[in-house]
Design an enzyme around this catalytic site. Structure first.
Site, PDB file in Angstrom:
ATOM      1  N   TYR A 127      35.729  40.580  50.402  1.00 23.47           N
ATOM      2  CA  TYR A 127      35.839  40.549  51.955  1.00 23.47           C
ATOM      3  C   TYR A 127      34.654  41.415  52.526  1.00 23.47           C
ATOM      4  O   TYR A 127      34.609  41.726  53.999  1.00 23.47           O
ATOM      5  CB  TYR A 127      36.964  41.704  52.178  1.00 23.47           C
ATOM      6  CG  TYR A 127      38.291  40.900  52.022  1.00 23.47           C
ATOM      7  CD1 TYR A 127      38.720  40.156  50.961  1.00 23.47           C
ATOM      8  CD2 TYR A 127      39.207  40.788  53.267  1.00 23.47           C
ATOM      9  CE1 TYR A 127      40.167  39.918  50.919  1.00 23.47           C
ATOM     10  CE2 TYR A 127      40.500  40.314  53.156  1.00 23.47           C
ATOM     11  CZ  TYR A 127      40.916  39.805  51.753  1.00 23.47           C
ATOM     12  OH  TYR A 127      42.039  39.049  51.861  1.00 23.47           O
ATOM     13  N   LYS A 174      38.362  41.438  36.588  1.00 25.36           N
ATOM     14  CA  LYS A 174      38.007  40.161  35.709  1.00 25.36           C
ATOM     15  C   LYS A 174      36.449  40.300  35.341  1.00 25.36           C
ATOM     16  O   LYS A 174      35.499  39.452  35.698  1.00 25.36           O
ATOM     17  CB  LYS A 174      37.944  39.101  36.842  1.00 25.36           C
ATOM     18  CG  LYS A 174      38.065  37.763  36.369  1.00 25.36           C
ATOM     19  CD  LYS A 174      39.431  37.346  35.617  1.00 25.36           C
ATOM     20  CE  LYS A 174      39.138  36.200  34.307  1.00 25.36           C
ATOM     21  NZ  LYS A 174      40.381  35.907  33.666  1.00 25.36           N
ATOM     22  N   ASP A 207      44.358  38.420  35.694  1.00 26.07           N
ATOM     23  CA  ASP A 207      45.450  37.373  35.513  1.00 26.07           C
ATOM     24  C   ASP A 207      46.577  37.858  34.832  1.00 26.07           C
ATOM     25  O   ASP A 207      47.657  37.504  34.884  1.00 26.07           O
ATOM     26  CB  ASP A 207      44.741  36.122  34.844  1.00 26.07           C
ATOM     27  CG  ASP A 207      43.874  36.391  33.820  1.00 26.07           C
ATOM     28  OD1 ASP A 207      43.509  37.503  33.479  1.00 26.07           O
ATOM     29  OD2 ASP A 207      43.153  35.339  33.084  1.00 26.07           O
ATOM     30  N   ASP A 231      44.706  41.897  47.597  1.00 25.27           N
ATOM     31  CA  ASP A 231      45.466  41.214  48.359  1.00 25.27           C
ATOM     32  C   ASP A 231      46.687  40.263  47.815  1.00 25.27           C
ATOM     33  O   ASP A 231      47.597  40.355  48.343  1.00 25.27           O
ATOM     34  CB  ASP A 231      44.696  40.327  49.483  1.00 25.27           C
ATOM     35  CG  ASP A 231      45.278  39.375  50.386  1.00 25.27           C
ATOM     36  OD1 ASP A 231      45.998  40.094  51.158  1.00 25.27           O
ATOM     37  OD2 ASP A 231      44.863  38.214  50.464  1.00 25.27           O
ATOM     38  N   ASP A 235      51.152  40.840  47.586  1.00 23.52           N
ATOM     39  CA  ASP A 235      52.115  39.943  47.844  1.00 23.52           C
ATOM     40  C   ASP A 235      53.240  39.806  46.657  1.00 23.52           C
ATOM     41  O   ASP A 235      54.427  39.803  46.740  1.00 23.52           O
ATOM     42  CB  ASP A 235      51.510  38.834  48.187  1.00 23.52           C
ATOM     43  CG  ASP A 235      51.280  38.667  49.824  1.00 23.52           C
ATOM     44  OD1 ASP A 235      50.880  39.708  50.131  1.00 23.52           O
ATOM     45  OD2 ASP A 235      51.325  37.579  50.418  1.00 23.52           O
TER      46      ASP A 235
END
Ligand code: IPM
Ligand code: MG
Length: 337
Positions: A127, A174, A207, A231, A235
């Site tokens: 971001y 990652k 992941d 983010d 969710d």
């Protein structure tokens, strides 16, 4: 200060404030006119004077930013993005606690309700807005969207995660595909683990972490991760707790104490104006705000009241009830009395 913002933000925030007012704490909710209308009218959603007011606020309560008429990313960047970045609200704390087992998509699968907190780095990562487009609009177009991690930024978010952990911290990243940022995150991870030797800690690939959140969410307490990863994971966590209608968040600077509280859901233009939005995420965001302002007992009472109302079926249709936004909030206020 209160920014209702757009869409259902204008419905859930007034409803949630009524619940807080039930506590009789004498808090002042000063409205700030920051929304799509203002952006469309003036091209400036958050004027300098308004931003200065936010800087001085004890806390900011925000509904939602987003309007289908605006495809211009500057709108979000000037509002939500600017507040998070310029007030340096580096910890985005997103708890997902199941208020009622029937709401979980995994309700029959596990030993107990999943209860986790996603701690999302909130000021850098993907971001950062750094990058650009080259030969835009041509077949040779190239776009760069830079991931930025700083030693200071990573160290402080990891320390924050350790400071709120109840049983364990998982850092999700990652590193194998993003070796430069990965090396920095792992340097900070080694240091943070050494600084908090009593808290069990594990590393997971992002992941695998997403998969484990679905297949075995009960293993998690605190998950800490980069801005964009956070983010997405928040969710998922919200979904496990019954949907984003139940997901609150706090954006906090652990040093200055400045903070903004907002439901994780957006402006939901598809249901805006229908009076059907679930006010619980906004109410739980108010509970996080109360705790931050030093009203821990009141915060716990608001959370318990929300759970009581939802378990009794006194809630909106997304949660299996038949109440409107205002009625569902009034039910929480009744449980609070
Ligand atoms: C969130 C939202 C925002 C984000 C959007 C509206 C820019 O999805 O708070 O999770 O990506 O941070
Ligand atoms: Mg989001």
């Amino acid at each position: 200060m209160v920014i209702e913002g757009d869409g259902i933000g204008r419905e859930v925030i007034p409803a949630a404030i009524k619940v807080v007012e039930e506590l009789g704490l004498g808090l002042e909710f000063e409205p700030l006119d920051v929304n799509a209308e203002r952006f469309l009218r003036t091209g400036e959603a958050l004027p300098e004077g308004a931003f200065r007011q936010l800087e001085k606020a004890d806390a900011i309560l925000l509904g939602a930013i987003g309007d289908p008429r605006i495809c211009d990313p500057r709108y979000t960047a000037q509002t939500l993005g600017r507040i998070r970045r310029e007030l340096d609200l580096y910890a985005n704390v997103r708890p997902a606690r199941l208020l009622d087992p029937r709401l979980s998509p995994l309700r029959d699968a596990g030993p107990r309700p999943a209860d986790m907190i996603v701690i999302r780095e909130n000021t850098e990562g993907l971001y950062s807005s750094l990058g650009g487009r080259f030969k835009a609009g041509t077949p040779d177009e190239m776009a760069l969207q830079e991931h930025v991690s700083t030693y200071r930024g990573v160290r402080r978010i990891l320390d924050y995660a350790f400071s709120v952990a109840r049983s364990c911290v998982v850092m999700a990243d990652k590193w194998n595909a993003m070796p430069h940022a990965g090396a920095l995150w792992h340097r900070c991870w080694r240091e943070a683990r050494a600084a908090h030797p009593d808290v069990p800690a594990r590393h997971m690939a992002i992941d695998a972490c997403a998969l484990h959140m679905i297949t075995d969410p009960w293993q998690f307490d605190v998950i800490v991760t980069e801005n964009c990863f956070g983010d997405i994971l928040s969710d998922i966590a919200g979904g496990l707790a019954g949907g984003v209608g139940f997901a609150p968040s706090a954006n906090i600077n652990g040093t200055t104490g400045q903070a903004m509280f907002e439901p994780v859901h957006g402006s939901a233009p598809d249901i805006a104006g229908t009076g059907t939005a679930n006010p619980v995420a906004a109410i739980l965001s108010c509970a996080l705000m109360l705790a931050h302002l030093g009203f821990a007992a009141e915060a716990a009472a608001v959370e318990a009241a929300a759970a009581g109302a939802v378990r009794a079926g006194e809630c909106t249709a997304d949660a299996g009830g038949s109440l409107s936004t205002g009625e569902a909030a009034a039910a929480v206020a009744r449980w609070l009395r």
